[in-house]
Design a protein around this motif. Sequence first.
Motif, short mmCIF file in Angstrom:
data_model
loop_
_atom_site.label_atom_id
_atom_site.label_comp_id
_atom_site.label_asym_id
_atom_site.label_seq_id
_atom_site.Cartn_x
_atom_site.Cartn_y
_atom_site.Cartn_z
N LEU A 44 40.05 104.03 -53.07
CA LEU A 44 39.16 104.04 -54.02
C LEU A 44 37.69 103.28 -53.82
O LEU A 44 37.15 102.82 -54.79
CB LEU A 44 39.72 103.37 -55.25
CG LEU A 44 41.09 104.09 -55.94
CD1 LEU A 44 41.64 103.44 -57.10
CD2 LEU A 44 40.73 105.63 -56.37
N GLY A 45 37.44 103.05 -52.67
CA GLY A 45 36.12 102.38 -52.23
C GLY A 45 36.34 101.00 -51.95
O GLY A 45 37.42 100.30 -52.56
N ARG A 98 35.16 109.35 -55.83
CA ARG A 98 36.30 108.43 -56.43
C ARG A 98 37.26 109.28 -57.15
O ARG A 98 38.51 109.09 -57.20
CB ARG A 98 35.73 107.37 -57.14
CG ARG A 98 36.83 106.38 -57.77
CD ARG A 98 36.06 105.37 -58.51
NE ARG A 98 37.36 104.63 -59.15
CZ ARG A 98 37.64 103.26 -58.65
NH1 ARG A 98 37.30 102.86 -57.58
NH2 ARG A 98 38.62 102.61 -59.51
N HIS A 123 31.25 106.07 -50.44
CA HIS A 123 31.33 106.35 -51.90
C HIS A 123 30.17 106.33 -52.70
O HIS A 123 29.93 107.17 -53.50
CB HIS A 123 32.32 105.32 -52.32
CG HIS A 123 33.72 105.63 -52.34
ND1 HIS A 123 34.43 106.38 -53.35
CD2 HIS A 123 34.68 105.40 -51.45
CE1 HIS A 123 35.87 106.57 -52.66
NE2 HIS A 123 35.95 105.91 -51.76
#
Length: 198
Positions: A27-28, A45, A37
């Motif tokens: 998720l970064g 994401r 991202h």
Amino acid sequence: MKIEVWQGDITTLAVDAIVNAANETLLGGGGVDGAIHRAAGPELRDACERLALVRPGVRCPTGEVLATEAFALPARHVFHTVGPVWHDGHRDEPALLANCYWKSLQLAEKLEVRSIAFPAISCGVYGYPLYQAAQIAATETIAWQRGHREPRRIILVAYNSATFKAYQQALLAAGQPVEEACPAERSAQDMRIATALE
């Protein structure tokens, strides 16, 4: 087939796939992960969130790789791989890092990717010693190149001059001629325009 070394921003490369040095959530985070991202946009994401959890908080275990679209990036795919955190070198870090390269190349072959760019996996906040990591990158990509037809172009991307030098030295030590890449850098807008005109 060739292995190239290039210093610059991996998010600018118009290649079939760029590899993201991700964390297990996908998720970064910081470093190249955060840069990818940001450049790809929020859709990246969202795509990562749709990937199944293999256990709480983990979508991609260390040493594995998963692919998504690249969205606003000029690449076609993002390969998310999770490198090992360096401890002392005796906790399977070398094998796990080697897996990041090898499994990314296996996925590239499966998806008919002809060009792929790797960052220096695990060399940021994960603390992997630069020259040892560069040696693994060189060893795995050379071994792959000797036994496979695709991807035809492998680019090792250095984020600074020290990483560039480490890649050069690792490739030369392995008997591989060093080619400095001059990859096409195209903005995401240019890529969308080109696609619309095709």
